[in-house]
Design an enzyme around this catalytic site. Structure first.
Site, PDB file in Angstrom:
ATOM      1  N   ARG A  77      -3.790  -6.073  -7.323  1.00 25.97           N
ATOM      2  CA  ARG A  77      -5.330  -6.121  -7.081  1.00 25.97           C
ATOM      3  C   ARG A  77      -5.912  -4.830  -7.252  1.00 25.97           C
ATOM      4  O   ARG A  77      -5.400  -3.805  -6.984  1.00 25.97           O
ATOM      5  CB  ARG A  77      -5.510  -6.499  -5.385  1.00 25.97           C
ATOM      6  CG  ARG A  77      -6.678  -6.484  -5.051  1.00 25.97           C
ATOM      7  CD  ARG A  77      -6.840  -6.598  -3.406  1.00 25.97           C
ATOM      8  NE  ARG A  77      -6.177  -5.604  -2.781  1.00 25.97           N
ATOM      9  CZ  ARG A  77      -6.638  -4.819  -1.928  1.00 25.97           C
ATOM     10  NH1 ARG A  77      -7.769  -5.134  -1.595  1.00 25.97           N
ATOM     11  NH2 ARG A  77      -6.021  -3.974  -1.179  1.00 25.97           N
ATOM     12  N   HIS A  79       0.780  -1.234  -0.204  1.00 25.59           N
ATOM     13  CA  HIS A  79      -0.205  -0.037  -0.017  1.00 25.59           C
ATOM     14  C   HIS A  79       0.771   1.188  -0.035  1.00 25.59           C
ATOM     15  O   HIS A  79       1.783   1.162   0.866  1.00 25.59           O
ATOM     16  CB  HIS A  79      -0.900  -0.048   1.277  1.00 25.59           C
ATOM     17  CG  HIS A  79      -1.921   0.983   0.955  1.00 25.59           C
ATOM     18  ND1 HIS A  79      -1.777   2.328   1.048  1.00 25.59           N
ATOM     19  CD2 HIS A  79      -3.500   0.631   0.742  1.00 25.59           C
ATOM     20  CE1 HIS A  79      -3.014   2.842   1.008  1.00 25.59           C
ATOM     21  NE2 HIS A  79      -4.129   1.863   0.440  1.00 25.59           N
TER      22      HIS A  79
HETATM   23  C1  LIG Z   1      -5.926  -1.931   7.023  1.00 26.86           C
HETATM   24  C2  LIG Z   1      -6.708  -2.653   5.788  1.00 26.86           C
HETATM   25  C3  LIG Z   1      -7.413  -2.049   5.108  1.00 26.86           C
HETATM   26  C4  LIG Z   1      -7.822  -2.540   3.940  1.00 26.86           C
HETATM   27  N1  LIG Z   1      -9.187  -1.938   3.358  1.00 26.86           N
HETATM   28  C5  LIG Z   1      -9.801  -2.672   2.116  1.00 26.86           C
HETATM   29  C6  LIG Z   1     -10.757  -2.068   1.605  1.00 26.86           C
HETATM   30  O1  LIG Z   1     -11.160  -1.015   1.978  1.00 26.86           O
HETATM   31  N2  LIG Z   1     -11.398  -3.008   0.788  1.00 26.86           N
HETATM   32  C7  LIG Z   1     -10.932  -4.221   0.638  1.00 26.86           C
HETATM   33  O2  LIG Z   1     -11.480  -4.723  -0.432  1.00 26.86           O
HETATM   34  N3  LIG Z   1     -10.091  -4.815   1.136  1.00 26.86           N
HETATM   35  C8  LIG Z   1      -9.363  -3.925   2.105  1.00 26.86           C
HETATM   36  N4  LIG Z   1      -8.169  -4.573   2.781  1.00 26.86           N
HETATM   37  C9  LIG Z   1      -8.155  -6.021   2.341  1.00 26.86           C
HETATM   38  C10 LIG Z   1      -8.969  -7.003   3.035  1.00 26.86           C
HETATM   39  O3  LIG Z   1      -9.417  -6.236   4.393  1.00 26.86           O
HETATM   40  C11 LIG Z   1      -8.754  -8.539   3.134  1.00 26.86           C
HETATM   41  O4  LIG Z   1      -8.037  -8.937   2.019  1.00 26.86           O
HETATM   42  C12 LIG Z   1      -9.901  -9.237   3.478  1.00 26.86           C
HETATM   43  O5  LIG Z   1     -10.425  -8.703   4.683  1.00 26.86           O
HETATM   44  C13 LIG Z   1      -9.426 -10.789   3.710  1.00 26.86           C
HETATM   45  O6  LIG Z   1     -10.338 -11.366   4.491  1.00 26.86           O
HETATM   46  P1  LIG Z   1     -10.137 -12.857   4.939  1.00 26.86           P
HETATM   47  O7  LIG Z   1     -11.283 -13.217   5.768  1.00 26.86           O
HETATM   48  O8  LIG Z   1      -9.570 -13.534   3.820  1.00 26.86           O
HETATM   49  O9  LIG Z   1      -9.128 -12.703   6.082  1.00 26.86           O
HETATM   50  P2  LIG Z   1      -8.947 -12.091   7.460  1.00 26.86           P
HETATM   51  O10 LIG Z   1     -10.073 -11.122   7.554  1.00 26.86           O
HETATM   52  O11 LIG Z   1      -7.733 -11.484   7.454  1.00 26.86           O
HETATM   53  O12 LIG Z   1      -9.381 -13.108   8.530  1.00 26.86           O
HETATM   54  C14 LIG Z   1      -8.335 -14.509   8.830  1.00 26.86           C
HETATM   55  C15 LIG Z   1      -8.937 -15.052   9.797  1.00 26.86           C
HETATM   56  O13 LIG Z   1      -7.858 -16.057   9.968  1.00 26.86           O
HETATM   57  C16 LIG Z   1      -7.525 -16.441  11.301  1.00 26.86           C
HETATM   58  N5  LIG Z   1      -6.185 -16.990  11.151  1.00 26.86           N
HETATM   59  C17 LIG Z   1      -5.325 -16.731  10.615  1.00 26.86           C
HETATM   60  N6  LIG Z   1      -4.373 -17.384  10.614  1.00 26.86           N
HETATM   61  C18 LIG Z   1      -4.778 -18.635  11.543  1.00 26.86           C
HETATM   62  C19 LIG Z   1      -4.335 -20.074  11.903  1.00 26.86           C
HETATM   63  N7  LIG Z   1      -3.205 -20.425  11.569  1.00 26.86           N
HETATM   64  N8  LIG Z   1      -5.059 -20.761  12.721  1.00 26.86           N
HETATM   65  C20 LIG Z   1      -6.289 -20.158  12.866  1.00 26.86           C
HETATM   66  N9  LIG Z   1      -6.976 -19.018  12.566  1.00 26.86           N
HETATM   67  C21 LIG Z   1      -6.158 -18.397  11.706  1.00 26.86           C
HETATM   68  C22 LIG Z   1      -7.568 -15.059  12.011  1.00 26.86           C
HETATM   69  O14 LIG Z   1      -7.496 -15.078  13.259  1.00 26.86           O
HETATM   70  C23 LIG Z   1      -8.659 -14.443  11.242  1.00 26.86           C
HETATM   71  O15 LIG Z   1      -9.787 -14.884  12.052  1.00 26.86           O
HETATM   72  C24 LIG Z   1      -7.548  -3.896   3.662  1.00 26.86           C
HETATM   73  C25 LIG Z   1      -6.658  -4.487   4.469  1.00 26.86           C
HETATM   74  C26 LIG Z   1      -6.001  -3.926   5.524  1.00 26.86           C
HETATM   75  C27 LIG Z   1      -4.865  -4.594   6.300  1.00 26.86           C
END
Ligand SMILES: Cc1cc2nc3c(=O)[nH]c(=O)nc-3n(C[C@H](O)[C@H](O)[C@H](O)COP(=O)(O)OP(=O)(O)OC[C@H]3O[C@@H](n4cnc5c(N)ncnc54)[C@H](O)[C@@H]3O)c2cc1C
Length: 542
Positions: free
Chosen positions: A384, A245
């Protein structure tokens, strides 16, 4: 866990008939679990339920072509354009097409997307989108609002059992198919291993930003899901593509607070120390150029000492209302954005690569699905498009749920119970983790080259020889996949910039696919049998 032990546990788990396990309680994991209802599902999360993961932190919102004059075709075209030649067109098209349906479901779950004075969904503009198509909540709190709505829905869904405080370890395989998963208790005072028999495991563990010293990602985003899948033999795609970013707040915090792209969409400028807009000379779209271009320009400014600042002064007093998260982060760092520009730097933000999946979220391992940031569907290519990741999480979460449901037709929630073992406390690898993160940031970051990637792989090899426990063991595996893929790609494309191959090579306009075995082989060749330089890592063994 030894291979023999894995086989023994896998056979035992298979004999007990497992259920559906979703690993990760971010947007992808919870959406999948909700869409699986009424099929019983166990959601495993290392962090306490309602915390952890990037989804809570998403600021700008979710992209969907729901505005007048916009279309899924235009959204897909923007996605393909941003992805620098290696997006899977069919995946981008289906993601853009299914966006409206998923947004309607989020509204049904109670997500309070912002509306205009006529009550229509208010749509924001972001870099490289040709239309206003970002749905947001109270300016910059979309992720939190979406997650709050889904957490309430999960709590009200009796078919979902949440098992928090457990981190995913290895997958248990029997005859090449998933038979269960080993978990490790997050409570280091009572270390335990739990074996969950499972016929279907969905990885939704999020991103890998924590592999880098400077990142916007929360502590849980260590790339562990990629490592777990790779060790089970899954193919990992596009690992070299890590999005940085361009505008994390450079205030020395870990993780680095994000100044959302929407700020630039709404008119914030990037300036140097003297107040000059430096993006004007870099790209015709200036501050709204694709992320990788802005990130490299900011990187150059920072490295050269010319300085990079986001000028939020034009927002004046409205910043606190329109972008409360950014405003609060600035104030917490002692910066008043109404009177002074805010220093920014690029930070590891999003992993385009991950566990290779098809359009239904199936990985190359039987019984294993993946969705959200841990997956590589092919939607993002080398770069992305902003706000497409929340969208990808819900679109493919729904698809995974449909596919898993079809596979588990006769399943009535009669999975065998988990069985627990005591295990020794994991070693404290804090210093080794710090070394890995610093090395990745310096040598496999915004700009890489052959020599820097060789050095990363050498440090990883030596850290691996130090018998790491998880999470370091998993972090090293994922870091190796990233560095090996970056080493092997002799060109610059999207977020992957090689200073020794600064141009894109049309002959290499294709995705990358690596098994762990193949990445190991690239890493061995790169290091060339050389011993690690004495003193680099050995000092840490003490
Ligand atoms: C600051 C920030 C701002 C962003 N803004 C945007 C936006 O405005 N729009 C957009 O589209 N995207 C945005 N993104 C990207 C987006 O937020 C993420 O790509 C998306 O939320 C990922 O969702 P997810 O469910 O795949 O993972 P996450 O929401 O990261 O969830 C992962 C889960 O897995 C768990 N976990 C991880 N490792 C393990 C393990 N070994 N064992 C058990 N549990 C585990 C964690 O505890 C969590 O519960 C942003 C990202 C960040 C960091």
């Amino acid at each position: 866990m030894s291979d023999a032990e894995m086989r023994r546990l896998g056979t035992r788990a298979r004999g007990t008939d497992g259920g559906i396990v979703v690993v990760g309680a971010g947007l992808a994991g919870l959406f999948t679990a909700l869409k699986l209802a009424p099929l019983p599902v166990t959601v495993v999360s290392g962090a306490p339920f309602g915390e952890g993961g990037s989804s809570f932190w998403a600021q700008a919102g979710i992209a969907a072509a729901v505005g007048e004059g916009d279309s899924p075709e235009a959204h897909a075209a923007d996605t393909v354009e941003a992805g620098a030649g290696i997006v899977e067109d069919s995946i981008a098209e289906l993601m853009a097409r299914e966006a409206r349906m998923r947004v309607e479901e989020l509204l049904e779950y109670g997500v309070p997307f912002d509306r205009d004075l006529e009550g229509k969904l208010a749509l924001g503009q972001e870099a490289a989108h040709t239309s206003r198509r970002i749905l947001h909540v109270k300016g910059d709190t979309a992720g939190k609002a979406i997650m709050q709505a889904l957490i309430e829905a999960v709590r009200a869904t009796p078919s979902i059992t949440v098992m928090d405080g457990w981190n995913a370890g290895d997958l248990l395989l029997s005859d090449g198919r998933v038979a269960g998963i080993a978990l490790h208790s997050a409570d280091q005072n009572r270390p335990k291993r739990r074996i969950l028999p499972a016929r279907a495991v969905v990885l939704a563990t999020g991103g890998a930003g924590q592999l880098y010293a400077v990142t916007t990602n929360p502590a849980q985003s260590k790339g562990e899901g990629v490592a777990v899948a790779a060790r089970a033999g899954a193919v990992i795609a596009d690992a070299e593509f890590v999005q940085f970013h361009p505008t994390a707040l450079a205030i020395g915090a870990d993780p680095a607070p994000l100044a959302t792209e929407a700020l630039r969409g709404e008119g914030a400028h990037l300036i140097d120390k003297s107040g000059k807009r430096f993006m004007r000379g870099v790209h015709p779209d200036a501050e709204l150029a694709p992320r990788d271009i802005v990130a490299r320009a900011v990187h150059r400014q920072v490295v050269s000492g010319a300085g990079a600042f986001l000028d939020l002064r034009p927002f004046g007093a409205t910043l606190a209302k329109r972008f409360p998260t950014v405003h609060a982060s600035c104030l917490a760092a002692g910066i008043d954005p109404a009177v002074e520009p805010v220093p920014v730097a690029p930070a590891a933000h999003y992993h385009m690569g991950g566990v290779l999946t098809d359009a239904d979220g199936r990985t190359s391992v039987d019984g294993l699905w993946a969705c959200g940031e841990v997956a590589s569907t092919g939607a993002h290519g080398a770069n992305r498009l902003a706000s497409n990741s929340l969208l990808e999480a819900v679109v493919f979460g729904a698809r995974v749920a449909e596919d898993v449901s079809a596979t588990m037709q006769n399943y009535r929630g009669d999975a065998a119970p988990a069985f627990d073992y005591d295990e020794p406390a994991a070693r404290d690898d804090t210093r080794r983790i710090r070394l890995l993160r610093q090395t990745m940031a310096a040598k496999a970051g915004v700009v890489r080259d052959e020599q820097s990637l060789r050095e990363v792989l050498r440090v990883i090899a030596e850290l691996e020889r130090s018998h790491p426990d998880r999470p370091l063991k998993n972090m090293l595996t994922t870091a190796k996949l990233i560095a090996a893929a970056a080493f092997a790609r002799h060109e610059s494309r999207g977020a992957h910039f090689r200073s020794d191959y600064p141009e894109a090579n049309p002959a290499l306009a294709r995705r990358s696919f690596f098994t762990l075995e193949e990445a190991d082989s690239v890493a061995r060749d790169a290091v060339g049998g050389e011993e690690a330089r004495p003193g680099v890592v050995t000092a840490l063994h003490a």
